[in-house]
Scaffold this active site. Structure first.
Site, PDB file in Angstrom:
ATOM      1  N   GLY A   1       1.776  -5.559  15.788  1.00 17.38           N
ATOM      2  CA  GLY A   1       2.484  -5.248  14.535  1.00 17.38           C
ATOM      3  C   GLY A   1       3.565  -4.225  14.831  1.00 17.38           C
ATOM      4  O   GLY A   1       3.911  -3.392  13.997  1.00 17.38           O
ATOM      5  N   ALA A   2       4.109  -4.316  16.059  1.00 21.95           N
ATOM      6  CA  ALA A   2       4.962  -3.257  16.605  1.00 21.95           C
ATOM      7  C   ALA A   2       6.371  -3.211  16.027  1.00 21.95           C
ATOM      8  O   ALA A   2       7.097  -2.246  16.260  1.00 21.95           O
ATOM      9  CB  ALA A   2       5.038  -3.412  18.127  1.00 21.95           C
TER      10      ALA A   2
ATOM     11  N   GLY B   1       6.994  -3.294  12.786  1.00 18.75           N
ATOM     12  CA  GLY B   1       6.902  -2.902  11.375  1.00 18.75           C
ATOM     13  C   GLY B   1       7.230  -1.447  11.135  1.00 18.75           C
ATOM     14  O   GLY B   1       7.632  -0.699  12.038  1.00 18.75           O
TER      15      GLY B   1
ATOM     16  N   ASP C   1       4.481  -8.638  17.905  1.00 17.55           N
ATOM     17  CA  ASP C   1       4.668  -8.852  16.461  1.00 17.55           C
ATOM     18  C   ASP C   1       5.091 -10.299  16.298  1.00 17.55           C
ATOM     19  O   ASP C   1       5.398 -10.990  17.289  1.00 17.55           O
ATOM     20  CB  ASP C   1       5.761  -7.891  15.922  1.00 17.55           C
ATOM     21  CG  ASP C   1       5.655  -7.677  14.406  1.00 17.55           C
ATOM     22  OD1 ASP C   1       5.721  -8.676  13.649  1.00 17.55           O
ATOM     23  OD2 ASP C   1       5.505  -6.526  13.973  1.00 17.55           O
TER      24      ASP C   1
ATOM     25  N   ILE D   1      -5.525   0.310  12.189  1.00 20.69           N
ATOM     26  CA  ILE D   1      -4.772   0.987  11.121  1.00 20.69           C
ATOM     27  C   ILE D   1      -4.656   0.083   9.895  1.00 20.69           C
ATOM     28  O   ILE D   1      -4.638   0.549   8.753  1.00 20.69           O
ATOM     29  CB  ILE D   1      -3.362   1.373  11.638  1.00 20.69           C
ATOM     30  CG1 ILE D   1      -3.466   2.460  12.714  1.00 20.69           C
ATOM     31  CG2 ILE D   1      -2.453   1.822  10.503  1.00 20.69           C
ATOM     32  CD1 ILE D   1      -2.147   2.832  13.384  1.00 20.69           C
TER      33      ILE D   1
ATOM     34  N   ASP E   1      -5.572  11.002   6.724  1.00 25.85           N
ATOM     35  CA  ASP E   1      -6.262  11.797   5.697  1.00 25.85           C
ATOM     36  C   ASP E   1      -6.464  13.235   6.181  1.00 25.85           C
ATOM     37  O   ASP E   1      -6.370  14.189   5.410  1.00 25.85           O
ATOM     38  CB  ASP E   1      -7.623  11.155   5.359  1.00 25.85           C
ATOM     39  CG  ASP E   1      -7.455   9.706   4.933  1.00 25.85           C
ATOM     40  OD1 ASP E   1      -6.519   9.426   4.164  1.00 25.85           O
ATOM     41  OD2 ASP E   1      -8.231   8.852   5.390  1.00 25.85           O
TER      42      ASP E   1
ATOM     43  N   HIS F   1     -11.554   5.174   4.291  1.00 28.56           N
ATOM     44  CA  HIS F   1     -10.123   5.380   4.060  1.00 28.56           C
ATOM     45  C   HIS F   1      -9.646   4.607   2.835  1.00 28.56           C
ATOM     46  O   HIS F   1      -8.929   3.628   2.952  1.00 28.56           O
ATOM     47  CB  HIS F   1      -9.314   4.987   5.310  1.00 28.56           C
ATOM     48  CG  HIS F   1      -7.834   5.129   5.085  1.00 28.56           C
ATOM     49  ND1 HIS F   1      -7.214   6.354   4.928  1.00 28.56           N
ATOM     50  CD2 HIS F   1      -6.848   4.210   4.931  1.00 28.56           C
ATOM     51  CE1 HIS F   1      -5.938   6.182   4.705  1.00 28.56           C
ATOM     52  NE2 HIS F   1      -5.678   4.882   4.707  1.00 28.56           N
TER      53      HIS F   1
HETATM   54  P1  NAD Z   1       5.124  -3.435   7.619  1.00 29.85           P
HETATM   55  O1  NAD Z   1       5.192  -4.635   6.750  1.00 29.85           O
HETATM   56  O2  NAD Z   1       6.308  -2.546   7.691  1.00 29.85           O
HETATM   57  O3  NAD Z   1       4.775  -3.856   9.108  1.00 29.85           O
HETATM   58  C1  NAD Z   1       3.717  -4.725   9.400  1.00 29.85           C
HETATM   59  C2  NAD Z   1       4.103  -5.529  10.612  1.00 29.85           C
HETATM   60  O4  NAD Z   1       3.029  -6.423  10.898  1.00 29.85           O
HETATM   61  C3  NAD Z   1       5.363  -6.394  10.398  1.00 29.85           C
HETATM   62  O5  NAD Z   1       6.320  -6.134  11.414  1.00 29.85           O
HETATM   63  C4  NAD Z   1       4.842  -7.816  10.479  1.00 29.85           C
HETATM   64  O6  NAD Z   1       5.756  -8.735  11.047  1.00 29.85           O
HETATM   65  C5  NAD Z   1       3.619  -7.624  11.376  1.00 29.85           C
HETATM   66  N1  NAD Z   1       2.679  -8.734  11.310  1.00 29.85           N
HETATM   67  C6  NAD Z   1       2.336  -9.505  10.249  1.00 29.85           C
HETATM   68  N2  NAD Z   1       1.473 -10.457  10.638  1.00 29.85           N
HETATM   69  C7  NAD Z   1       1.268 -10.292  11.969  1.00 29.85           C
HETATM   70  C8  NAD Z   1       0.491 -10.965  12.934  1.00 29.85           C
HETATM   71  N3  NAD Z   1      -0.265 -12.017  12.613  1.00 29.85           N
HETATM   72  N4  NAD Z   1       0.520 -10.510  14.200  1.00 29.85           N
HETATM   73  C9  NAD Z   1       1.275  -9.454  14.540  1.00 29.85           C
HETATM   74  N5  NAD Z   1       2.040  -8.766  13.666  1.00 29.85           N
HETATM   75  C10 NAD Z   1       2.034  -9.193  12.395  1.00 29.85           C
HETATM   76  O7  NAD Z   1       3.832  -2.598   7.161  1.00 29.85           O
HETATM   77  P2  NAD Z   1       3.456  -1.099   7.580  1.00 29.85           P
HETATM   78  O8  NAD Z   1       4.020  -0.170   6.575  1.00 29.85           O
HETATM   79  O9  NAD Z   1       3.758  -0.902   9.020  1.00 29.85           O
HETATM   80  O10 NAD Z   1       1.859  -1.130   7.330  1.00 29.85           O
HETATM   81  C11 NAD Z   1       1.030  -1.905   8.135  1.00 29.85           C
HETATM   82  C12 NAD Z   1      -0.425  -1.777   7.714  1.00 29.85           C
HETATM   83  O11 NAD Z   1      -0.904  -0.439   7.912  1.00 29.85           O
HETATM   84  C13 NAD Z   1      -0.671  -2.051   6.226  1.00 29.85           C
HETATM   85  O12 NAD Z   1      -1.834  -2.823   6.087  1.00 29.85           O
HETATM   86  C14 NAD Z   1      -0.871  -0.687   5.622  1.00 29.85           C
HETATM   87  O13 NAD Z   1      -1.624  -0.705   4.436  1.00 29.85           O
HETATM   88  C15 NAD Z   1      -1.595   0.008   6.746  1.00 29.85           C
HETATM   89  N6  NAD Z   1      -1.600   1.466   6.706  1.00 29.85           N
HETATM   90  C16 NAD Z   1      -2.742   2.108   7.071  1.00 29.85           C
HETATM   91  C17 NAD Z   1      -2.798   3.488   7.088  1.00 29.85           C
HETATM   92  C18 NAD Z   1      -4.048   4.201   7.510  1.00 29.85           C
HETATM   93  O14 NAD Z   1      -4.165   5.403   7.275  1.00 29.85           O
HETATM   94  N7  NAD Z   1      -4.986   3.572   8.184  1.00 29.85           N
HETATM   95  C19 NAD Z   1      -1.672   4.234   6.702  1.00 29.85           C
HETATM   96  C20 NAD Z   1      -0.520   3.549   6.335  1.00 29.85           C
HETATM   97  C21 NAD Z   1      -0.500   2.161   6.332  1.00 29.85           C
HETATM   98  C1  LMR Z   2      -2.155   5.674   3.305  1.00 26.20           C
HETATM   99  O1  LMR Z   2      -3.165   6.341   3.143  1.00 26.20           O
HETATM  100  O2  LMR Z   2      -1.012   6.163   3.188  1.00 26.20           O
HETATM  101  C2  LMR Z   2      -2.285   4.240   3.721  1.00 26.20           C
HETATM  102  O3  LMR Z   2      -3.600   3.803   3.673  1.00 26.20           O
HETATM  103  C3  LMR Z   2      -1.346   3.323   3.022  1.00 26.20           C
HETATM  104  C4  LMR Z   2      -1.663   3.139   1.570  1.00 26.20           C
HETATM  105  O4  LMR Z   2      -1.760   1.981   1.139  1.00 26.20           O
HETATM  106  O5  LMR Z   2      -1.773   4.126   0.846  1.00 26.20           O
END
Ligand code: NAD
Ligand code: LMR
Length: 333
Positions: A8-9, A11, A34, A118, A151, A180
């Site tokens: 997912g690099a 994104g 990605d 993540i 968090d 989370h």
């Molecule tokens: P984003 O849409 O900007 O990026 C996601 C990326 O994943 C995109 O580049 C997309 O092309 C890629 N992707 C989609 N399907 C794929 C696949 N099958 N294989 C490989 N890559 C694929 O989203 P983001 O803002 O980077 O968020 C990504 C995820 O992280 C979300 O689910 C978000 O809720 C989560 N997140 C978690 C935390 C945490 O604390 N754990 C914090 C923030 C966001």
């Molecule tokens: C966060 O805590 O910022 C992430 O889990 C993204 C979200 O959906 O809030």
């Protein structure tokens, strides 16, 4: 030699996370995967004068296998982010399948890697990865981590704001346990390295807890349809990944909260289960990291009545989220 991978690099999180990983001289190989744009991201990062050799892969030509082969640490921020009005659970429908497919790739190409999840909803996506690895006969509970570091980072920042000195934030350590999302995020403010002001008003304490639990919503609202936290998440994800890498290089005594399978440490799990009053298969608590991954799961320790109430609210929600993740794999046809 450490090979790190970001799935997912391309994104919002993936790109700045890849930048931070490229900046770390302990990493000698960085593979980016990605469904779009990774050749460009990799070419860009490859010009940075640090040791890591960078390569970008797409799904074509078995790109996932090439990305994952030889990986030591795999970080997964692939999947869709929230828009205003959505909960993290609303992401399950799309992200569960994405994470399942990537986990199958890990099982096939780098079953011994440390896997850092993540993608939301973390409370359910971590069990999905575990169930896929179990199905393939390669599950090592010590090497699977849900990344809850954001968090912890938020708690440090918000406590430093209350103490009126942001420069303290880098030193403030607040254990944040549970899971989370929303009420499953439980800050143990009574165990903060820097105590809250004596006599803090109940309303101010409640506001602080709520802000740590729902900090993600603050960002989702401010981005107004443009996604959720990306830059602070990349910072937090890199911080956790660096701890894991330092541990796998042999450094001892590294402690960080993470959402892990309680199978990783039977003794720690037993103590935690006693404190929780109920068995849970996954929980985020302070984890001691070692060369093999989770070395020890710490118990919660002494809690205030307010913290006990927060834990009571978190446990049933966590149990439900865990079951949703497990069922997605075990009940799949
Ligand atoms: P984003 O849409 O900007 O990026 C996601 C990326 O994943 C995109 O580049 C997309 O092309 C890629 N992707 C989609 N399907 C794929 C696949 N099958 N294989 C490989 N890559 C694929 O989203 P983001 O803002 O980077 O968020 C990504 C995820 O992280 C979300 O689910 C978000 O809720 C989560 N997140 C978690 C935390 C945490 O604390 N754990 C914090 C923030 C966001
Ligand atoms: C966060 O805590 O910022 C992430 O889990 C993204 C979200 O959906 O809030």
């Amino acid at each position: 030699m450490v090979k790190a991978v970001v799935l997912g690099a391309a994104g919002g999180i993936g790109q700045p996370l890849a930048l931070l990983l490229k900046s770390n001289p302990l990493i000698t190989e960085l593979a980016l995967y990605d469904i779009v744009n990774t050749p460009g991201v990799a070419a860009d990062l490859a010009h940075i004068a640090t040791p890591a050799k960078v390569q970008g892969f797409l799904p074509a030509d078995d790109g996932l296998t090439k990305t994952l082969t030889g990986a030591d640490v795999v970080v997964i921020p692939a999947g869709v982010p929230r828009k205003p009005g959505m909960t993290r659970d609303d992401l399950f429908k799309i992200n569960a399948g994405i994470v399942r497919d990537l986990a199958n790739g890990i099982a096939k190409s780098c079953p011994n890697a440390f896997v850092l999840v993540i993608s939301n909803p973390v409370n359910s996506t971590v069990p999905i990865v575990a169930e896929v690895l179990k199905k393939q006969g390669v599950f090592n509970p010590k090497r699977l981590f849900g990344v809850t570091t954001l968090d912890v980072v938020r708690a440090s920042t918000f406590v430093s704001e209350i103490l009126g000195d942001l420069s303290l934030s880098k030193d403030i350590v607040v254990p944040v346990v549970g899971g989370h999302s929303g009420v499953t995020i439980v800050p143990l403010l009574s165990q903060s390295s820097h105590p809250l002001p004596a006599g803090i008003a109940q309303a101010d304490y409640d506001t602080l807890v709520n802000r740590i639990q729902f900090g993600g919503d603050e960002v989702v609202k401010a981005k107004n349809g443009g996604g959720s936290a990306t830059l602070s998440m990349a910072y937090a994800g890199a911080e956790f990944a660096f701890k894991v890498i330092r541990a796998l290089k042999g450094e001892k005594g590294i402690i960080a909260p993470s959402y892990v399978s309680l199978e990783a440490d039977a003794e720690g799990a037993a103590a935690l289960t006693k404190e929780l009053g109920q068995e849970l298969a996954y929980f985020s608590s302070n984890i001691e990291l070692g060369v093999d991954g989770v070395a020890k799961i710490s118990p919660l320790g002494a809690l205030t009545d307010a913290e006990k109430t927060l834990i009571q609210a978190a446990v049933p929600e966590l149990a439900k989220n865990i079951q949703t993740g497990v069922n997605f794999i075990t009940e799949a046809r």
